[in-house]
Design an enzyme around this catalytic site. Structure first.
Site, PDB file in Angstrom:
ATOM      1  N   CYS A  95     -37.460 -12.884   1.528  1.00  0.00           N
ATOM      2  CA  CYS A  95     -37.014 -12.408   0.219  1.00  0.00           C
ATOM      3  C   CYS A  95     -35.719 -11.629   0.393  1.00  0.00           C
ATOM      4  O   CYS A  95     -35.576 -10.822   1.303  1.00  0.00           O
ATOM      5  CB  CYS A  95     -38.108 -11.591  -0.454  1.00  0.00           C
ATOM      6  N   GLU A  96     -34.770 -11.934  -0.472  1.00  0.00           N
ATOM      7  CA  GLU A  96     -33.448 -11.342  -0.299  1.00  0.00           C
ATOM      8  C   GLU A  96     -33.395  -9.882  -0.742  1.00  0.00           C
ATOM      9  O   GLU A  96     -32.406  -9.197  -0.495  1.00  0.00           O
ATOM     10  CB  GLU A  96     -32.390 -12.167  -1.029  1.00  0.00           C
TER      11      GLU A  96
HETATM   12 ZN   LIG Z   1     -39.066  -8.721  -1.968  1.00  0.00          ZN
END
Ligand SMILES: [Zn+2]
Length: 207
Positions: A95-96
């Site tokens: 997740c970025e």
């Molecule tokens: Zn996240």
């Protein structure tokens, strides 16, 4: 880093890391560990910055892959116009927002117009987009667009079900929640029966 994608034999990778980048990343990860209160000279952590530097390059190797080219490398003219479904494609991404993993399964379907591609190529397209910093929503759409643009099929469907460590380990701690995203083009968008057939095949309930 060189990635060698090998045609018929599945998923062969040749890893080699850019020395300069690896050294610089190692220094920065060592600094990060110190800031987090660690003693970076202790035995267990001695090689950790170097390992993390390599691991992060591995986990973001999708930047060096060309998903369109993966599809085009095995594209065949074919008059089959029934649904092609590749389900349960294992997926690991980062997740970025937190650089924490999210992982699960992707299910991809398309209805050929004039062209099909090798089934393994679909899984590799998922991989090429997943091995980057991502949000699940964009990952879903990028896979859909890649297949739509290269094969120009009558429709594409992508469903991703994933668990996000940033939700499970921190914040709300919803331990077992699964996030589902989906995106469709063409026949899957226009025709409810087609979409239902896809959901039936992947074993997913509409409601
Ligand atoms: Zn996240």
């Amino acid at each position: 880093m060189d990635i060698t994608l090998n045609g018929n034999s599945g998923y062969n990778k040749t890893e080699s890391y850019d020395d300069e980048k690896t050294t610089r990343l190692s220094e920065l990860y060592e600094e990060s560990l110190r800031l987090l209160g660690e003693d970076t000279s202790r035995e267990g952590l001695e090689k950790t910055p170097l390992r993390v530097a390599k691991a992060m390059q591995f986990l973001t190797q999708g930047y060096n892959m060309q998903p369109d080219e993966i599809v085009k490398s095995a594209m065949f003219r074919e008059d089959y116009q029934q649904m092609v479904v590749v389900k349960d494609i294992e997926l690991y991404s980062l997740c970025e927002h937190h650089l924490l993993p999210f992982f699960g399964k992707a299910h991809v379907a398309y209805i050929p117009r004039h062209h099909i591609t090798g089934l393994s190529k679909i899984a590799r397209v998922v991989e090429a987009f997943a091995r980057r910093l991502q949000v699940q929503e964009r990952l879903t759409t990028q896979i859909k667009e890649c297949i739509q643009e290269t094969l120009n099929p009558l429709g594409v469907a992508v469903v991703i079900e994933a668990q996000h460590m940033c939700m499970q380990m921190r914040g709300v701690q919803k331990q077992h929640s699964v996030t589902t995203t989906s995106d469709f083009t063409g026949a899957f968008l226009k025709n409810i029966a087609t979409r239902e057939e896809f959901f039936n095949i992947i074993g997913h309930k509409l409601h």
